[in-house]
Design an enzyme around this catalytic site. Structure first.
Site, short mmCIF file in Angstrom:
data_model
loop_
_atom_site.label_atom_id
_atom_site.label_comp_id
_atom_site.label_asym_id
_atom_site.label_seq_id
_atom_site.Cartn_x
_atom_site.Cartn_y
_atom_site.Cartn_z
N LEU A 33 0.82 -1.22 0.00
CA LEU A 33 0.00 0.00 0.00
C LEU A 33 0.85 1.26 0.00
CD1 LEU A 33 -2.73 -1.05 2.61
CD2 LEU A 33 -2.71 -1.42 0.13
N GLY A 36 -1.52 6.41 -2.63
CA GLY A 36 -2.62 6.30 -3.59
C GLY A 36 -3.73 5.41 -3.01
N HIS A 37 -3.34 4.23 -2.51
CA HIS A 37 -4.34 3.33 -1.90
C HIS A 37 -4.96 3.99 -0.66
CE1 HIS A 37 -1.42 0.27 -3.64
NE2 HIS A 37 -2.53 0.01 -4.27
#
Ligand code: PAF
Length: 279
Positions: A33, A36-37
């Site tokens: 992760l 962005g995630h």
């Protein structure tokens, strides 16, 4: 945060949540992760009663010569980040659980995939929609969150949801970038120091392409300029530069409709994609 590995257990939890009338926001990921995630998880947090994040490096969407083995993985770090940033349930199934009979019954995408990554990575989007169909059935989300860095994926998922009448709202979220403009990607860790220094140029060149389009240049001029700027980077090679309607992904002659300028660039150990959508 609960970590669920078992599919039946996940389905039972979803059943209970549905009885309670809870709205589920879903963030599908392949792990490792990054911000962005996290931005997707945070948005899902704000818009739903509960957030399910999945981590599954889907073997079906990698071609035989692609980076499935090299794809970065760090479950402990992902678990911590997912917990800290607002996930309620982390769904982390095994490949054996998701594909008990090998590939088994699969989905086939026939629209929006003869261009961009679909053209360069045959079968990739069949793998993506196959796993998403499984995940949508298991998690039954009200909303599913995807980043626009993978703009073709967003277009394909939009078509999947419409074609199969999934009662899911697709939420497409802006690309999150490093301070120097490089789009956040799990694959960025596979860049060498020299490549990492050069990689922000991908976005700089996209910005120049947009400027040229806004100044009235035609599609072919914008494409040729972008291609020649990428060629000058000389650290890797351009996989594609394409300018298409968005989300239909059809050839365009002008910038009179929502249009995507998209590129893929191959460094030594990382193939990066980026795009700008002109609305
Ligand atoms: O974008 C990704 O990380 C993957 O393609 C997805 C949507 C999780 C499906 O495996």
């Amino acid at each position: 945060m609960k970590v669920i590995r078992n599919i039946n257990e996940m389905q039972q939890i979803v059943k209970d949540l549905k009885i309670q009338g809870k709205e589920i926001g879903f963030v599908p990921t392949m792990g490792f992760l990054h911000e962005g995630h996290i931005s997707l998880i945070e948005r899902a947090r704000n818009e739903n009663d509960l957030v399910v994040t999945s981590i599954f490096v889907n073997p079906l969407q990698f071609g035989p010569n692609e980076d499935f083995d090299q794809y970065p993985r760090d479950f402990e770090r992902d678990e911590r980040l997912a917990r800290e940033r607002g996930t309620d349930i982390l769904f982390y199934p095994s490949a054996e659980a998701m594909y008990p009979k090998g590939a088994g019954t699969v989905m086939k995408v026939t629209s929006r995939t003869d261009v961009l990554c679909g053209e360069k990575r045959p079968g990739h989007f069949d793998g993506v929609v196959t796993v998403l169909t499984k995940l949508f059935h298991i998690i039954q989300p009200d909303r599913a969150y995807f980043g626009l860095k993978d703009a073709q994926q967003v277009a394909v998922v939009d078509d999947l949801i419409r074609s199969y009448f999934f009662p899911v709202e697709l939420v497409a979220c802006p690309t999150v970038r490093e301070e120097d403009g490089l789009a956040k990607s799990s694959r960025n860790v596979n860049l060498s120091t020299e490549e990492r220094k050069a990689a922000p140029k991908l976005y700089e060149h996209l910005l120049s392409a947009r400027k040229l389009a806004e100044e009235g240049a035609d599609v072919e001029t914008v494409r040729s300029q972008l291609l020649s700027e990428l060629d000058q980077m000389a650290l890797g090679e351009t996989d594609y530069v394409q300018i298409l309607s968005y989300p239909g992904l059809e050839a365009v002659q002008t910038f009179d409709q929502p249009t995507i300028i998209a590129l893929a660039y191959r460094f030594q150990k990382a193939r990066l994609i980026d795009n700008i959508i002109i609305r």
